[in-house]
Scaffold this motif. Sequence first.
Motif, short mmCIF file in Angstrom:
data_model
loop_
_atom_site.label_atom_id
_atom_site.label_comp_id
_atom_site.label_asym_id
_atom_site.label_seq_id
_atom_site.Cartn_x
_atom_site.Cartn_y
_atom_site.Cartn_z
N THR A 49 72.44 116.45 -5.75
CA THR A 49 72.59 117.88 -5.51
C THR A 49 73.54 118.16 -4.35
O THR A 49 74.23 119.15 -4.34
N ALA A 50 73.59 117.24 -3.41
CA ALA A 50 74.42 117.49 -2.23
C ALA A 50 75.89 117.67 -2.62
O ALA A 50 76.63 118.33 -1.92
N LEU A 51 76.29 117.07 -3.73
CA LEU A 51 77.69 117.18 -4.14
C LEU A 51 77.89 118.28 -5.17
O LEU A 51 78.95 118.42 -5.73
N THR B 113 83.11 108.56 -6.33
CA THR B 113 82.67 108.71 -4.94
C THR B 113 81.39 107.92 -4.74
O THR B 113 80.49 107.97 -5.59
N LYS B 114 81.33 107.18 -3.65
CA LYS B 114 80.10 106.45 -3.34
C LYS B 114 79.64 106.81 -1.93
O LYS B 114 80.37 106.59 -0.95
N LEU B 115 78.45 107.37 -1.86
CA LEU B 115 77.85 107.71 -0.56
C LEU B 115 76.73 106.74 -0.27
O LEU B 115 75.94 106.41 -1.15
N CYS C 219 75.51 115.56 2.10
CA CYS C 219 75.36 116.99 2.39
C CYS C 219 76.65 117.67 1.94
O CYS C 219 77.63 117.00 1.63
N PRO C 220 76.67 118.99 1.87
CA PRO C 220 77.88 119.66 1.37
C PRO C 220 79.12 119.42 2.24
O PRO C 220 80.24 119.68 1.80
N GLU C 221 78.93 118.91 3.44
CA GLU C 221 80.06 118.71 4.36
C GLU C 221 80.65 117.31 4.29
O GLU C 221 81.69 117.04 4.89
N CYS C 222 79.97 116.39 3.60
CA CYS C 222 80.35 114.97 3.67
C CYS C 222 81.84 114.72 3.43
O CYS C 222 82.50 114.02 4.20
N LEU C 223 82.37 115.27 2.34
CA LEU C 223 83.76 114.96 2.00
C LEU C 223 84.75 115.63 2.94
O LEU C 223 85.79 115.07 3.28
N ARG C 224 84.41 116.85 3.39
CA ARG C 224 85.31 117.55 4.30
C ARG C 224 85.34 116.91 5.68
O ARG C 224 86.35 116.93 6.37
N GLN C 225 84.19 116.35 6.07
CA GLN C 225 84.05 115.84 7.44
C GLN C 225 84.42 114.35 7.57
O GLN C 225 84.23 113.77 8.64
N CYS D 244 75.36 114.69 8.54
CA CYS D 244 74.15 114.08 7.97
C CYS D 244 74.10 112.56 8.15
O CYS D 244 73.11 111.93 7.76
N GLY D 245 75.15 111.96 8.69
CA GLY D 245 75.11 110.52 8.94
C GLY D 245 75.40 109.65 7.74
O GLY D 245 75.34 108.42 7.82
N THR D 246 75.74 110.27 6.61
CA THR D 246 76.04 109.50 5.41
C THR D 246 77.39 108.79 5.54
O THR D 246 78.34 109.36 6.09
N VAL D 247 77.45 107.54 5.04
CA VAL D 247 78.73 106.84 4.98
C VAL D 247 79.40 107.17 3.65
O VAL D 247 78.81 106.97 2.58
N VAL D 248 80.61 107.71 3.71
CA VAL D 248 81.38 107.98 2.49
C VAL D 248 82.24 106.74 2.25
O VAL D 248 83.34 106.62 2.78
N ALA D 249 81.70 105.80 1.49
CA ALA D 249 82.36 104.49 1.34
C ALA D 249 83.63 104.61 0.52
O ALA D 249 84.62 103.93 0.79
N CYS D 250 83.62 105.45 -0.52
CA CYS D 250 84.87 105.80 -1.19
C CYS D 250 84.73 107.22 -1.71
O CYS D 250 83.63 107.68 -2.01
N ALA D 251 85.86 107.93 -1.75
CA ALA D 251 85.82 109.36 -2.06
C ALA D 251 86.86 109.73 -3.10
O ALA D 251 88.06 109.50 -2.91
#
Length: 299
Positions: free
Chosen positions: A2-4, A32-34, A39-45, A58-65
Motif C-alpha cells: 500500500t505504501a507505493l 523496485t525492491k524495498l 512510505c509514500p516518501e521513500c522514492l522521493r527521499q 521511515c527508515g526503509t532501504v530502497v535497494a533498487c528503484a
Amino acid sequence: MTALASPARSHHAAPAAETVAPGVVLAVRDMTKLYGPGCPECLRQTGPAVNRTTCPVCGTVVACAEITFDLKAGATLGIVGESGSGKTTVLRCLYGDTGPTTGVATLLTLGQPGRDLFTLDPQDRRRVRNFDIGMVYQTPRQGLRFSISAGGNVAERLLAAEWRQIKRIRDRAAELLDRMEVPLSRMDDMPANFSGGMQQRVQIAKALANEPVILLLDEMTSGLDVSVQAGVLDLVQEIQHESNIAVIVVSHDLGVIRLLSDTAMVMKNGCIVERGVTDQILEDPRHPYTQLLVSSVNS
Ligand SMILES: Nc1ncnc2c1ncn2[C@@H]1O[C@H](COP(=O)(O)OP(=O)(O)OP(=O)(O)O)[C@@H](O)[C@H]1O
Ligand SMILES: [Mg+2]
Ligand SMILES: [Zn+2]
C-alpha cells in the motif's frame, strides 16, 4: 504494497508481451525492491539526487528503484555501480531469491507465452530457475554446496532439470567442468579444497549445465587474482561467442564491463543514472557519477 499506491514518481503499466521489441528475452519494468515498511516518501527521499538509499522518513532501504530495461537474446548487458548501489538486488529479484516490492519482469522464451517472473507460482518459479536462468553468485559459498563434490554440484542442477540417467549426468558434468578448465581428476573433490578461481569456474559450469537462456553473473571475478580473472573472463567470452545466451554481468570493475558487455547501465543509490552502448558510456559519460567512475579508472 500500500505504501507505493501513491508513488512519488511516474509509474508505467507492464508491457504486453507482443509490444516488446523482437529478440527481447527479458523485459523488466519498474522493478523496485524495498527493505522495510515503505512510505509514500521513500522514492522521493532516496536516490542519486539526494545521495542516499535509506528513506529518512521511515527508515526503509530502497535497494533498487524503478529499474526498467530489455535484454535481447545473445546480448550482454553490463551493470556497474558502487557498493550498495543495488546491483545484486536486481539479479536476486530476477533469479527469484527474493521478490521485488513492485514491478514486472516478462520472460519471453521461444514457443512460450510471456511469463511474469514475479507472479509465478512456486512450481513455475522453480522450473524457470531449473531450465531458463542460471546464476553465478558474488561469492562461491552462495552458489555452491560445499558439502558435495564439484561434479555433484553440477549433477544436482541436471537432476533438477529432470536429467535421469546417472551415466549421462556424469558425462555432462565432466564435459562442463573440463570446458571450465577444472581438471577431471578433481571432479569428486569438495569445493572447499579448490582455489577461489576454480570455485568460480565450478559455479559457472553449474550455472550453464541446463543451457539456460539467461545467465546472471554477479561480480564473478572479484576476489580473484588478476591473472586468474583473465582466464575466467576468457571462458565467459568463449561461451558468449559460441551460444545465443543472454548475459547480465554485474561488476564494480569498468574493465570487466567493457570487455564483456555490449550495452551497460550505471547504477547509483538504487537507480539507473546512465545507460547506453558500453563504449559510448565509457568514452563520453554524461552523468557526473559516471564521469567520476571513468576518470577514477583512467587516472
Ligand atoms: N536483506 C537485506 N536487508 C536489508 N537491506 C539489504 C538487504 N540486502 C541488501 N540490502 C541493502 O540494499 C542496498 C543494495 O544492496 P546490493 O547488495 O544490491 O548492492 P550491490 O550494488 O550489489 O553492492 P556490492 O557492490 O557491495 O555487492 C544496500 O544498501 C544494502 O545494504
Ligand atoms: Mg553485490
Ligand atoms: Zn519511506
